[in-house]
Motif scaffolding. Structure first.
Motif, PDB file in Angstrom:
ATOM      1  N   SER A  22      41.904  17.215   0.913  1.00 32.80           N
ATOM      2  CA  SER A  22      41.658  15.963  -0.109  1.00 32.80           C
ATOM      3  C   SER A  22      40.320  16.096  -0.670  1.00 32.80           C
ATOM      4  N   CYS A  24      39.211  15.669  -3.692  1.00 33.53           N
ATOM      5  CA  CYS A  24      39.025  14.818  -4.839  1.00 33.53           C
ATOM      6  C   CYS A  24      37.985  13.346  -4.211  1.00 33.53           C
ATOM      7  N   THR A  25      36.927  13.225  -5.143  1.00 30.12           N
ATOM      8  CA  THR A  25      36.148  12.086  -4.569  1.00 30.12           C
ATOM      9  C   THR A  25      35.910  11.459  -5.789  1.00 30.12           C
ATOM     10  N   ASP A  74      48.212   7.644  -3.550  1.00 31.06           N
ATOM     11  CA  ASP A  74      48.240   7.672  -4.965  1.00 31.06           C
ATOM     12  C   ASP A  74      49.426   7.072  -6.014  1.00 31.06           C
ATOM     13  N   SER A  78      50.858  10.579  -2.729  1.00 35.33           N
ATOM     14  CA  SER A  78      50.236  11.404  -2.028  1.00 35.33           C
ATOM     15  C   SER A  78      48.939  10.671  -1.330  1.00 35.33           C
ATOM     16  N   VAL A  80      45.016   9.926  -0.693  1.00 34.77           N
ATOM     17  CA  VAL A  80      43.618  10.355  -1.385  1.00 34.77           C
ATOM     18  C   VAL A  80      42.591   9.529  -0.829  1.00 34.77           C
ATOM     19  N   TYR A 225      41.766   8.053  -6.835  1.00 32.48           N
ATOM     20  CA  TYR A 225      43.126   8.238  -7.495  1.00 32.48           C
ATOM     21  C   TYR A 225      42.912   9.478  -8.281  1.00 32.48           C
ATOM     22  N   THR A 226      43.857  10.415  -8.295  1.00 30.12           N
ATOM     23  CA  THR A 226      44.290  11.562  -9.321  1.00 30.12           C
ATOM     24  C   THR A 226      45.345  11.575 -10.066  1.00 30.12           C
TER      25      THR A 226
END
Length: 519
Positions: A22, A24-25, A74, A78, A80, A225-226
């Motif tokens: 994980s 992504c930040t 998300d 998924s 996050v 969120y991506t």
């Protein structure tokens, strides 16, 4: 919007640890509020301000704003980052590494020890918290440890339960700082200074009328969120929530600019099609039929269950609620992870075949009237009557239905299940379809399906997504081919935001921390 109390809270084999990445930040930008107040409406007051004890929609909204969770879900379900920037997991454990610089709402540092104490309290059976069965498995024992220097929190389960990490996104898992843990009674009744870990603090509470929240300066642990589309605009520095019980009244206020957001399950949503409003439609309830399969009830006969499935037309059921829902192929819809998409294993509508088996059979049908007055229950009654059955419908309020059916204190044969599933997992429904009968367990229908139990166990014993979905596929096939469950359709909700407002919608609900003011 109808309120539904949580009715959810087995077993599996050990497996090797798997790293769940994980990295992504993107949510780490500090809060930058502008304008306000952002005004929105809910249909009923909160039952509690304690995130661990929340059971209704308003409880969840309040908890999301005031108490951060380790992770979030998300748009594609998924997981996050939230308060945690990364984690590792095995089927029976997970270790979360917290973001640096986290603080409580009074500005004091939020330590790993504080997080562990909050989770320990949530998991403790003495707390009587909601959602623990989904997070850890029914009746599971949980050990929580921490390392302040490494910023890590570790949860260890007595037996495997691979939904552990996703479940940390539940609002019931909201992290409460020490002031709230020291005075849980006050926490449940209203704001406690310094108890929050989320982006907003409750500054004014007028029970039954209105609540005001203020954005915390510099907050940097928003959901990363991506997949979800994050709208443009500024976060509102003030959010004002009003209790508006009537959907038509809320629609009037939204159309005149008195509100920036409201949710609709009825026809008032149609007023906002076009015209510059932001309308997000998501499934709210998953509707399906379940049988009382105990000895002495017709549901014990597989032939009876198949005949009921043949008598029902899910597409016609969907039209009862306006035809905007999704016809399901399992006890969850297609937005849920690993949900069945193979229509061939679902019993097809066949009224002629149903009549051969149901003609003259007496059926006690039960359902809640909390969804459109129980109109879906009436459809099921009439469809079974058309097949020749003698159907007595008990159309009752949520609390009575839960006592009659979920606690199995009433005399019923068939029920229309109105299932909330904000997590988008199959587990939320599955734990109601296996294990001991009430009061020892949650298996309200008394279902005994070895193939389902085996598939469910395998799904909870692995964190490998491919293997998990394969196991869930086998479990669903076993349940659907025996007609233990008859899928019907979803009942959607329309989340409507004003012309100069928008928000992120994930897991079937608006994220109130994502509100944006535009223009």
């Amino acid at each position: 919007m109808a309120r539904f109390r949580s009715a959810v809270p087995a077993a599996a084999l050990a497996a090797a640890a798997v790293l769940i990445s994980s990295g992504c930040t993107t949510s780490s930008e500090p809060s930058a509020g502008g304008g306000g107040p952002f005004r929105y409406a809910v249909t009923s007051d909160a039952n509690t301000f304690d995130p661990a004890l929340g059971t209704a929609a308003t409880d969840y909204s309040f908890a999301r704003m005031q108490f951060g969770t380790l992770v979030y879900r998300d748009a594609d379900q998924s997981v996050v980052p939230g308060l945690a920037e990364k984690w590792t997991a095995a089927p029976d454990s997970a270790t979360f590494t917290l973001r640096a610089g986290l603080t409580c709402s009074d500005g004091k540092p939020l330590t790993a020890g504080d997080v562990a104490a909050s989770l320990r309290r949530w998991a403790d059976p003495k707390t009587g918290a909601a959602g623990t069965g989904l997070a850890f498995g029914p009746g599971a024992k949980v050990t929580v440890s921490s390392d302040d220097a490494a910023r890590t929190v570790t949860l260890k389960l007595a037996r495997p339960w691979s939904d552990l990490v996703p479940a940390m996104s539940m609002t019931n898992a909201g992290i409460v700082c020490p002031p709230g843990l020291k005075d849980p009674k006050a926490l449940g009744q209203g704001p406690v200074a310094g108890a929050g870990t989320g982006p907003y603090t409750l500054t004014d509470a007028q029970r039954g009328r209105q609540y005001t929240f203020k954005l915390r300066d510099g907050y940097n642990a928003f959901p990363a969120y991506t997949k979800a589309k994050v709208p443009a605009g500024e976060r509102p520095s003030t959010v004002r929530l009003s209790i508006v019980s009537n959907e038509s009244t809320a629609a009037n206020q939204l159309s005149t600019g008195e509100l920036d957001y409201a949710a609709f399950t009825g026809p008032d949503a149609a007023r906002f099609a076009g015209g510059g409003y932001h309308v997000h439609v998501q499934p709210l309830l998953r509707m399906f039929v379940v049988f009382n399969e105990r000895k002495g009830h017709p549901g014990a006969d597989p032939g009876f269950r198949k005949a009921v499935a043949q008598a029902l037309d899910p597409a016609a059921f969907n039209k009862v609620y306006g035809g905007k829902g999704e016809v399901m192929k399992s006890w969850s819809d297609s937005t849920g992870q690993c949900a069945n998409t193979d229509a061939s294993i679902v019993t097809k509508t066949d009224p002629a075949a149903a009549k051969k088996a149901l003609d003259g059979v007496s059926i006690k049908l039960s359902g809640t009237n909390g969804v459109a007055g129980g109109s879906g229950n009436t459809y099921v009654q009439e469809a079974l009557r058309a097949a020749g059955a003698k159907v007595a419908l008990r159309n009752v309020d949520n609390a009575t239905w839960a006592s009659d059916v979920l606690a199995n204190k009433g005399d019923w044969d068939v029920t229309v299940m109105a299932h909330l599933n904000f997590q988008g997992t199959l587990t939320a429904g599955a734990i109601l379809l296996t294990g001991p009968n009430p009061p020892e367990g949650r298996n309200f229908g008394g279902i005994r399906n070895g193939g389902f139990d085996a598939g469910f166990g395998k799904a909870m014993a692995t964190t490998d997504e491919a293997g998990k979905c394969a196991a869930w596929g086998a479990a669903q096939k076993a349940l659907l081919q025996r007609d233990d469950v008859v899928p019907l359709s979803t009942v959607p909700v329309a989340f409507v935001l004003g012309k100069n407002a928008d928000a992120v919608v994930t897991a079937g609900a608006v994220d109130p921390t994502s509100f944006r003011v535009q223009g």
